[in-house]
Design a protein around this motif. Sequence first.
Motif, PDB file in Angstrom:
ATOM      1  N   PHE A  82       0.725  -1.314  -0.018  1.00 34.84           N
ATOM      2  CA  PHE A  82      -0.037  -0.008  -0.065  1.00 34.84           C
ATOM      3  C   PHE A  82       0.925   1.173  -0.130  1.00 34.84           C
ATOM      4  CE2 PHE A  82      -3.936  -2.659   1.617  1.00 34.84           C
ATOM      5  CZ  PHE A  82      -4.777  -2.286   0.592  1.00 34.84           C
ATOM      6  N   GLY A  83       2.204   1.414   0.845  1.00 33.17           N
ATOM      7  CA  GLY A  83       2.838   2.512   0.632  1.00 33.17           C
ATOM      8  C   GLY A  83       3.585   2.610  -0.587  1.00 33.17           C
ATOM      9  N   ILE A  84       4.070   1.591  -1.307  1.00 34.51           N
ATOM     10  CA  ILE A  84       4.419   1.688  -2.549  1.00 34.51           C
ATOM     11  C   ILE A  84       3.485   2.100  -3.593  1.00 34.51           C
ATOM     12  CG2 ILE A  84       5.477   0.127  -4.417  1.00 34.51           C
ATOM     13  CD1 ILE A  84       6.611  -1.676  -2.621  1.00 34.51           C
ATOM     14  N   ALA A  85       2.293   1.548  -3.601  1.00 35.85           N
ATOM     15  CA  ALA A  85       1.155   2.091  -4.408  1.00 35.85           C
ATOM     16  C   ALA A  85       0.971   3.504  -4.330  1.00 35.85           C
ATOM     17  CB  ALA A  85      -0.021   1.419  -4.022  1.00 35.85           C
ATOM     18  N   GLN A  86       0.874   3.953  -2.927  1.00 33.67           N
ATOM     19  CA  GLN A  86       0.824   5.450  -2.678  1.00 33.67           C
ATOM     20  C   GLN A  86       1.844   6.188  -3.553  1.00 33.67           C
ATOM     21  OE1 GLN A  86      -1.644   6.801  -1.215  1.00 33.67           O
ATOM     22  NE2 GLN A  86      -1.088   9.054  -0.785  1.00 33.67           N
ATOM     23  N   GLY A  87       3.038   5.683  -3.321  1.00 36.07           N
ATOM     24  CA  GLY A  87       4.269   6.347  -3.869  1.00 36.07           C
ATOM     25  C   GLY A  87       4.229   6.628  -5.259  1.00 36.07           C
ATOM     26  N   LEU A  88       3.817   5.436  -5.869  1.00 35.32           N
ATOM     27  CA  LEU A  88       3.784   5.286  -7.315  1.00 35.32           C
ATOM     28  C   LEU A  88       2.557   6.025  -8.216  1.00 35.32           C
ATOM     29  CD1 LEU A  88       4.741   1.561  -7.763  1.00 35.32           C
ATOM     30  CD2 LEU A  88       5.992   3.369  -8.445  1.00 35.32           C
ATOM     31  N   SER A  89       1.674   6.070  -7.261  1.00 33.38           N
ATOM     32  CA  SER A  89       0.313   6.681  -7.889  1.00 33.38           C
ATOM     33  C   SER A  89       0.639   8.290  -8.071  1.00 33.38           C
ATOM     34  CB  SER A  89      -0.807   6.755  -7.063  1.00 33.38           C
ATOM     35  OG  SER A  89      -0.631   7.298  -5.750  1.00 33.38           O
ATOM     36  N   LYS A  90       1.555   8.830  -7.455  1.00 36.73           N
ATOM     37  CA  LYS A  90       1.826  10.289  -7.345  1.00 36.73           C
ATOM     38  C   LYS A  90       2.330  10.481  -8.919  1.00 36.73           C
ATOM     39  CE  LYS A  90       2.843  10.735  -2.463  1.00 36.73           C
ATOM     40  NZ  LYS A  90       3.873  11.032  -1.345  1.00 36.73           N
ATOM     41  N   LYS A  91       2.876   9.675  -9.520  1.00 36.85           N
ATOM     42  CA  LYS A  91       3.344   9.809 -10.850  1.00 36.85           C
ATOM     43  C   LYS A  91       2.561   8.832 -11.884  1.00 36.85           C
ATOM     44  CE  LYS A  91       7.538  12.697 -10.290  1.00 36.85           C
ATOM     45  NZ  LYS A  91       8.874  12.833 -10.683  1.00 36.85           N
ATOM     46  N   VAL A 261       3.621  -5.088  13.014  1.00 41.83           N
ATOM     47  CA  VAL A 261       2.483  -5.084  12.109  1.00 41.83           C
ATOM     48  C   VAL A 261       1.401  -6.010  12.326  1.00 41.83           C
ATOM     49  CG1 VAL A 261       2.074  -5.171   9.717  1.00 41.83           C
ATOM     50  CG2 VAL A 261       4.257  -4.354  10.417  1.00 41.83           C
ATOM     51  N   PHE A 262       0.437  -5.673  13.062  1.00 46.92           N
ATOM     52  CA  PHE A 262      -0.700  -6.543  13.441  1.00 46.92           C
ATOM     53  C   PHE A 262      -0.457  -7.808  14.373  1.00 46.92           C
ATOM     54  CE2 PHE A 262      -3.794  -9.879  12.289  1.00 46.92           C
ATOM     55  CZ  PHE A 262      -4.866  -9.632  12.547  1.00 46.92           C
ATOM     56  N   LEU A 263       0.406  -8.629  14.232  1.00 46.20           N
ATOM     57  CA  LEU A 263       0.798  -9.909  14.886  1.00 46.20           C
ATOM     58  C   LEU A 263       0.977  -9.338  16.433  1.00 46.20           C
ATOM     59  CD1 LEU A 263       3.062 -12.120  12.753  1.00 46.20           C
ATOM     60  CD2 LEU A 263       0.602 -12.041  13.202  1.00 46.20           C
ATOM     61  N   ASP A 264       1.650  -8.092  16.575  1.00 48.65           N
ATOM     62  CA  ASP A 264       1.736  -7.896  18.037  1.00 48.65           C
ATOM     63  C   ASP A 264       0.587  -7.436  18.737  1.00 48.65           C
ATOM     64  OD1 ASP A 264       1.823  -5.768  15.916  1.00 48.65           O
ATOM     65  OD2 ASP A 264       2.099  -4.219  17.601  1.00 48.65           O
ATOM     66  N   LEU A 271       1.713  -7.675  22.366  1.00 49.41           N
ATOM     67  CA  LEU A 271       3.356  -7.375  22.530  1.00 49.41           C
ATOM     68  C   LEU A 271       3.904  -6.099  22.893  1.00 49.41           C
ATOM     69  CD1 LEU A 271       4.336  -9.966  19.902  1.00 49.41           C
ATOM     70  CD2 LEU A 271       4.743 -10.380  22.401  1.00 49.41           C
ATOM     71  N   THR A 272       4.838  -6.004  23.668  1.00 48.21           N
ATOM     72  CA  THR A 272       5.853  -4.861  23.504  1.00 48.21           C
ATOM     73  C   THR A 272       6.817  -4.973  22.210  1.00 48.21           C
ATOM     74  OG1 THR A 272       5.881  -4.224  25.881  1.00 48.21           O
ATOM     75  CG2 THR A 272       7.813  -3.586  24.537  1.00 48.21           C
ATOM     76  N   THR A 273       6.831  -4.014  21.350  1.00 49.27           N
ATOM     77  CA  THR A 273       7.630  -4.533  20.216  1.00 49.27           C
ATOM     78  C   THR A 273       8.259  -3.220  19.577  1.00 49.27           C
ATOM     79  OG1 THR A 273       7.123  -5.442  17.995  1.00 49.27           O
ATOM     80  CG2 THR A 273       5.668  -4.094  18.709  1.00 49.27           C
ATOM     81  N   VAL A 274       9.398  -3.545  18.922  1.00 52.84           N
ATOM     82  CA  VAL A 274      10.097  -2.326  17.916  1.00 52.84           C
ATOM     83  C   VAL A 274       9.151  -2.164  16.599  1.00 52.84           C
ATOM     84  CG1 VAL A 274      12.114  -1.630  16.822  1.00 52.84           C
ATOM     85  CG2 VAL A 274      12.131  -2.810  19.091  1.00 52.84           C
ATOM     86  N   LYS A 275       8.564  -1.257  16.317  1.00 55.65           N
ATOM     87  CA  LYS A 275       7.639  -0.930  15.025  1.00 55.65           C
ATOM     88  C   LYS A 275       8.354  -0.598  14.156  1.00 55.65           C
ATOM     89  CE  LYS A 275       3.100   1.073  13.689  1.00 55.65           C
ATOM     90  NZ  LYS A 275       2.663  -0.209  13.285  1.00 55.65           N
ATOM     91  N   GLN A 276       8.358  -0.952  12.676  1.00 52.74           N
ATOM     92  CA  GLN A 276       8.794  -0.648  11.720  1.00 52.74           C
ATOM     93  C   GLN A 276       7.820   0.407  11.088  1.00 52.74           C
ATOM     94  OE1 GLN A 276      11.145  -3.198   9.129  1.00 52.74           O
ATOM     95  NE2 GLN A 276      10.563  -4.804  10.339  1.00 52.74           N
ATOM     96  N   PRO A 277       8.523   1.529  10.357  1.00 48.42           N
ATOM     97  CA  PRO A 277       7.288   2.419   9.773  1.00 48.42           C
ATOM     98  C   PRO A 277       7.318   1.847   8.238  1.00 48.42           C
ATOM     99  CG  PRO A 277       9.516   3.414   9.688  1.00 48.42           C
ATOM    100  CD  PRO A 277       9.802   1.966  10.456  1.00 48.42           C
ATOM    101  N   ILE A 278       6.506   0.579   8.032  1.00 46.31           N
ATOM    102  CA  ILE A 278       6.453   0.049   6.721  1.00 46.31           C
ATOM    103  C   ILE A 278       5.665   0.825   5.774  1.00 46.31           C
ATOM    104  CG2 ILE A 278       5.506  -2.025   5.920  1.00 46.31           C
ATOM    105  CD1 ILE A 278       7.536  -2.715   7.968  1.00 46.31           C
ATOM    106  N   PHE A 279       4.608   1.409   6.215  1.00 47.04           N
ATOM    107  CA  PHE A 279       3.720   2.153   4.809  1.00 47.04           C
ATOM    108  C   PHE A 279       4.816   3.234   4.534  1.00 47.04           C
ATOM    109  CE2 PHE A 279       1.195   5.280   3.104  1.00 47.04           C
ATOM    110  CZ  PHE A 279      -0.020   4.608   2.422  1.00 47.04           C
TER     111      PHE A 279
END
Length: 316
Positions: A82-91, A261-264, A271-279
Amino acid sequence: MVTLLDVAKKANVSKMTVSRVINHPEQVTDELRELVEQAMQELNYQPNYVAQALVNNRTNVVKFVTLEDIDTTEPYYMNLLFGIAQGLSKKQYAIQLVTDRKQIKEGNFDGYLITGARSSDYSLFDELAKPFVLFGENHRGFDFVDNNNQLGGEIATKYALSRLYRNVIFIGIDVREPFEVSRETGYVNTLQQNKLIPQIYRIPNHSHAAQKIIKENLGKFHHDTCFVCASDRIAIGVVRQLLNEGAKVPEDFGVIGYDGVFLDQVSNLKLTTVKQPIFAMGELLAKMLLQKIEQDGSPQGEAMLKPKLIRRQSTR
């Protein structure tokens, strides 16, 4: 219909400057780019990237190549896509999903976004004729986007120590790839700075493997231990087996995951977790590749976004 000239007049710049902002934003200052983009927004001007693609002999198609077996409904990859699609849609770029290595070079497209790469795949990248950017750090100089894995390992370990767990054990993934090594390095460096001895286990990235390691070694683990895990999937297995054994979580044993991302949130104890900014990483991947395409394959370097710790029920 709003034209390029209208935008230029609104921003009080030349048509050439507007064109550069649209096609080569790296060639103008941030202040000038913001001025032109504000004028475009106020006039509701939409660049015709499809027409530009025809002029530049491009397809406006990017291949998203995964070199590992994935479930496309997996929340991690859904957020990334979804993050990739958002970035590509700009062009006005389209994305083509490729899971078969035999199809990597087939068809008409402008470049690649590649995930799931391992060190053994590096020779394949040397053969690619079109621009590409990897998702995941590497030590070969290929352009990539990732979160700062070493920092993530440090954040998790420092937090475990701040919660006054006397023992901190790392349960990693049994692959010697850059992302795993970096997470482990963050853990090791932090313990050594605190004059503590690292303890490391490496297992497949599955919850049942984590359950097995806890079941077989629980007698060796002293109370007041926190497990820093290389993934949420491993952390879920650790929590599950600790509870199965009647251990007190988080009073006697703490657990920290990695990904966020969801599983936590579906773990028996959240879960206490280290969250990646995936989007955000997905968007940045798209932006970096499109810029590389515009610059005829010029190197873009590396970008590592900062992860953050999310505190939940699996630590005190």
